[in-house]
Write an enzyme that holds these catalytic residues in place. Sequence first.
Site, PDB file in Angstrom:
ATOM      1  N   GLY A 195       1.248  -1.344  -0.192  1.00 49.13           N
ATOM      2  CA  GLY A 195       0.357  -0.222  -0.354  1.00 49.13           C
ATOM      3  C   GLY A 195       0.816   1.510  -0.240  1.00 49.13           C
ATOM      4  O   GLY A 195       1.013   1.873   0.928  1.00 49.13           O
ATOM      5  N   LYS A 229      -3.666   6.435  19.215  1.00 56.17           N
ATOM      6  CA  LYS A 229      -3.774   6.589  18.278  1.00 56.17           C
ATOM      7  C   LYS A 229      -5.487   7.085  17.385  1.00 56.17           C
ATOM      8  O   LYS A 229      -5.751   7.498  17.367  1.00 56.17           O
ATOM      9  CB  LYS A 229      -3.061   5.941  17.554  1.00 56.17           C
ATOM     10  CG  LYS A 229      -3.144   6.435  15.941  1.00 56.17           C
ATOM     11  CD  LYS A 229      -2.130   7.798  15.298  1.00 56.17           C
ATOM     12  CE  LYS A 229      -2.949   8.791  14.166  1.00 56.17           C
ATOM     13  NZ  LYS A 229      -1.845   7.308  13.561  1.00 56.17           N
ATOM     14  N   ASN A 272      -8.107  10.132  16.371  1.00 55.96           N
ATOM     15  CA  ASN A 272      -8.536   9.620  14.610  1.00 55.96           C
ATOM     16  C   ASN A 272      -9.715   9.648  15.054  1.00 55.96           C
ATOM     17  O   ASN A 272     -10.182  10.398  14.198  1.00 55.96           O
ATOM     18  CB  ASN A 272      -8.448   8.724  14.101  1.00 55.96           C
ATOM     19  CG  ASN A 272      -6.833   8.068  13.532  1.00 55.96           C
ATOM     20  OD1 ASN A 272      -6.214   7.706  13.974  1.00 55.96           O
ATOM     21  ND2 ASN A 272      -6.585   9.174  12.970  1.00 55.96           N
ATOM     22  N   GLU A 277     -12.437   4.845   5.944  1.00 58.89           N
ATOM     23  CA  GLU A 277     -11.980   4.049   6.920  1.00 58.89           C
ATOM     24  C   GLU A 277     -12.957   4.395   8.323  1.00 58.89           C
ATOM     25  O   GLU A 277     -12.381   3.611   9.534  1.00 58.89           O
ATOM     26  CB  GLU A 277     -10.234   3.993   7.069  1.00 58.89           C
ATOM     27  CG  GLU A 277      -9.892   4.096   6.270  1.00 58.89           C
ATOM     28  CD  GLU A 277      -8.458   3.956   6.186  1.00 58.89           C
ATOM     29  OE1 GLU A 277      -6.974   3.366   6.104  1.00 58.89           O
ATOM     30  OE2 GLU A 277      -8.243   4.463   7.005  1.00 58.89           O
ATOM     31  N   LYS A 283      -5.242   0.807   2.872  1.00 63.54           N
ATOM     32  CA  LYS A 283      -6.824   1.008   3.641  1.00 63.54           C
ATOM     33  C   LYS A 283      -7.620   0.469   4.011  1.00 63.54           C
ATOM     34  O   LYS A 283      -7.470  -0.953   3.559  1.00 63.54           O
ATOM     35  CB  LYS A 283      -8.216   1.562   2.316  1.00 63.54           C
ATOM     36  CG  LYS A 283      -7.188   3.145   1.548  1.00 63.54           C
ATOM     37  CD  LYS A 283      -7.329   4.212   2.710  1.00 63.54           C
ATOM     38  CE  LYS A 283      -6.632   5.667   2.355  1.00 63.54           C
ATOM     39  NZ  LYS A 283      -7.387   6.189   2.834  1.00 63.54           N
ATOM     40  N   LEU A 294       1.449   7.428   2.740  1.00 66.25           N
ATOM     41  CA  LEU A 294       2.262   7.223   4.270  1.00 66.25           C
ATOM     42  C   LEU A 294       3.034   6.335   3.857  1.00 66.25           C
ATOM     43  O   LEU A 294       3.911   5.788   4.378  1.00 66.25           O
ATOM     44  CB  LEU A 294       0.949   7.053   4.999  1.00 66.25           C
ATOM     45  CG  LEU A 294       1.669   6.014   6.652  1.00 66.25           C
ATOM     46  CD1 LEU A 294       2.358   7.324   7.219  1.00 66.25           C
ATOM     47  CD2 LEU A 294       0.643   6.336   7.436  1.00 66.25           C
ATOM     48  N   GLY A 295       2.557   5.136   3.019  1.00 65.26           N
ATOM     49  CA  GLY A 295       3.450   3.986   2.802  1.00 65.26           C
ATOM     50  C   GLY A 295       4.918   5.107   1.993  1.00 65.26           C
ATOM     51  O   GLY A 295       5.772   3.931   1.995  1.00 65.26           O
ATOM     52  N   ASN A 334      -4.580   2.948  10.621  1.00 71.95           N
ATOM     53  CA  ASN A 334      -5.035   3.593  11.404  1.00 71.95           C
ATOM     54  C   ASN A 334      -6.278   2.293  11.763  1.00 71.95           C
ATOM     55  O   ASN A 334      -7.025   2.041  11.064  1.00 71.95           O
ATOM     56  CB  ASN A 334      -5.670   5.041  10.838  1.00 71.95           C
ATOM     57  CG  ASN A 334      -4.868   5.785  10.437  1.00 71.95           C
ATOM     58  OD1 ASN A 334      -4.184   5.723  11.974  1.00 71.95           O
ATOM     59  ND2 ASN A 334      -4.714   6.911   9.686  1.00 71.95           N
TER      60      ASN A 334
END
Length: 316
Positions: free
Chosen positions: A7, A186, A190, A270, A77, A11-12, A103
């Site tokens: 992915g 975390k 979110n 998500e 995702k 971010l990846g 996430n």
Amino acid sequence: MKIAILGAGALGCAIGSTLTQGGHETWLIDRSPAHVEAMRRDGLQVDDADGSHRVKVHAATQATQVGAVDLVVVLVKSFHTDSAMRGALDLIGPDTLVLSLQNGLGHEDVLADIVGRERVLAGKTYVGGVLRGPGHIQRGVSGKLTYIGELDGQLTLRVKAIAEAFNASGLATGVSDNIIGTMWDKLLINVATGALTGVTRLTYGQLYEEPVLKATALAAVAEAMRVAQAAGIDLSMTDAEQAWNLAAEGLSPAFKTSMLQSLEKGSVTEIDFINGAVVRWGERLGVPTPVNSTLVACIKGVERAMTDRQREGATA
């Protein structure tokens, strides 16, 4: 270490390019042919605190092009976790470990069903990234921590070795003996901002100017904290205001949450693994979650309207 980033979105690519520059054979696997071809042809263009530069990376659209690796870092995702991992089994060798830095909650169980729980590690990262175009990202790594750990909290040699490799590459990483608690920490961040920005389409600067939205955010986080307490989760936060403040720490007023970015790109979110996870855990434990349930419903409504418009456009 041979590493596959499953992915390679914003971010990846941020994490993968950092590990590449740290000397690891890092493969960026993404299903976008245009993105992968741009990286193969020109390298990955990285904009960060040091300016703009190109990083020569390995990129692929299929796991068969990569072969077995030492570590798979899962950053697809949430709703693609099952299909992506099942389609990437060529990455798995006898000693391969699989680390989710996604996430939300629940990915570890999905991965464990596919590759075996003994291979799965969990983690959370505060590294940031924005995809500017095919083969082009904005990267935020400096001062952003990543935490990894065993699902049972043991401080094993294998997880310490990964942390050492990450740290040596400039990806500040700590090993946690309470990774589930870290993941909930975390999650609270979110929960504080993601759904609200998805519904309102506001940037961080706009969101944090509205007291009524802050009140809703704090109510959603407080619900999640009550669920965590009922589940016996050891959190580092003691009140909802901490999550609200941490969510915006070090980010510009123009920043957009990943949930808002997904909706602006025409993609589903998500939400099921973030606010939806709070609702599921609440139902299981008998803890009411009306604010999070409402936020989930609102995002589902936004997604429905978006997909209906897409269908209408396709048939016009």
